[in-house]
Design a protein around this motif. Structure first.
Motif: not given
Lengths: 224, 195
Positions: B129, B131-132, B138
């Motif tokens: 992902d 963004e993470l 993250g």
């Protein structure tokens, strides 16, 4: 939105949340966050990891609080959240806020929770308060999802002197994501605690441990 | 000592592997890989899944080689371990976000460990992902994530650096590291839990 949730999300609620930056202070100390533009991915990542975990357990605790669950169930929820919070620094921060939350309210259901664990995790305390007031799991989940970003956002204003209006605009931009996270939590509110989701927040765990090590040697503004 | 050998590049999309491991009281098993696991898409669309279920009364050392999450992979890896009171476990996992210069596909790695029925560690790490992967919350933009778990009744002291930490956990320690390459991640895991 249930009024108990409004009370818990209010920055004037005396639960001790103001003492925590949610890893932001360590991120700032390392230069990982120094402006509004890099605060945005920090907040979004926090909401979708630690925020999601908190929402899941707040929703489950509200579900338990509404049906006045027994001591054993609260112990189980607490142990399951502990297993999903491997960082001791994160555990301490969560329990400090959970204890602070319980101290600021009173209800019979909360006596059962306190008997199970006098220092419950924060999302469990929030969920229990909302559930005891007959609020819904969605109210509890949304409250902690919001708190997962509002705390670090306010810390960023204090630590970096950022424009509070610009920072609040970042929080507002995350509102749809808060609802997505809360809806996900609600779908799991009645799930067996052992099977609740366990989203990791590797970066936040490492920031929390580093913050804890540094705060023993130098003065930090926030407890976590 | 058992080496796990994949016959070709594996797992591919559509692959489903289940491994049940049972180690009785007094027994010691070492499970090791011989080469990196490369998660790839299959000829037909569909996710791949590896499930390892461990029932442990003796000692298990499970040290697979790194898993590389290639661009179009859609892989889930689940490890469930049930330990008796006196069982001991040494485990590590290294996840690499894509081959050199490649962005990762999706990988979900779930870990669930109980001792005498009590939950010790439950965690699911999602990779791929954007963004993470990039957020400091993250994977902080690092290309390699490493986890080491040692549950042998020892109580190693907490330790750490900017992107790694070792924390005590129910009769043992959990080491977590984010690094730019496999060699650095492996060095942290090896130093943090010697033996």
């Amino acid at each position: 939105m249930h009024a108990a949730a409004l009370m818990l999300a209010d920055s004037r609620f005396p639960g001790g949340g103001h003492a925590h930056s949610g890893g932001l202070e360590e991120a700032v100390a390392r230069g990982l966050v120094h402006s509004e533009s890099d605060l945005a991915p920090f907040l979004a990542g926090r909401l979708r990891t630690a925020g999601e975990l908190a929402a899941v357990f707040a929703g489950a605790a509200a579900h338990a609080g509404r049906r006045d669950a027994g001591v054993d169930h609260w112990r189980l929820l607490d142990a399951e959240l502990d297993a999903r919070t491997p960082s001791p620094a994160q555990r301490t921060a969560s329990r400090a806020q959970g204890r602070g939350t319980l101290r600021a309210v009173s209800h019979l259901v909360l006596d059962t929770l306190a008997a199970a664990t006098p220092r419950p995790h924060h999302p469990i305390a929030v969920g229990a308060v909302v559930g005891a007031s007959e609020g819904a799991p969605a109210d509890a989940a949304l409250t902690v999802a919001y708190l997962a970003v509002s705390g670090p956002a306010s810390a960023a204003v204090r630590l970096l002197g950022l424009d509070p209006f610009a920072v609040n605009a970042l929080v507002m931009r995350l509102i749809p994501v808060m609802h997505t996270v809360a809806e996900y939590a609600v779908r799991h509110a009645g799930t067996d605690p052992a099977d609740l989701p366990a989203p990791a927040a590797v970066g936040l765990d490492l920031l929390a441990e580093a913050h804890d090590r540094h705060s023993q040697k130098e003065v930090r503004l926030f407890a976590s | 000592m058992v080496h796990l050998v994949s016959s070709a590049c594996a797992p591919l999309g559509g692959d489903e592997l289940v491994l049940d491991v049972r180690v009785g009281a007094g027994a010691t098993l070492r499970l090791a890989g011989v080469a990196a696991t490369v998660a790839l898409p299959g000829q037909h669309a569909g996710p791949s899944r590896t499930t390892v279920r461990v029932d442990l009364e003796g000692a298990l050392e499970y040290l697979p080689e790194p898993t590389v999450v290639t661009a179009r992979a859609d892989h889930t890896a689940v490890l469930t371990a049930d330990l008796s009171d006196r069982a001991s476990l040494r485990w590590r996992e290294i996840l690499v976000l894509g081959r050199s210069g490649e962005s990762p596909g999706r990988c979900r790695s779930g870990l669930s460990v109980r001792r005498a029925g009590r939950p010790v560690l439950r965690q699911q790490l999602d990779i791929g992902d954007r963004e993470l992967d990039a957020s400091p919350a993250g994977l902080a933009g690092k290309r390699v994530s490493g986890t080491g778990l040692l549950l042998d009744g020892s109580t190693p002291a907490a330790a750490g650096g900017p992107w790694w930490s070792r924390v005590p956990i129910d009769g043992g320690a959990l080491t977590t590291v984010l690094a730019d390459d496999v060699v650095s991640a492996l060095a942290v895991l090896t130093t943090s839990m010697p033996g």
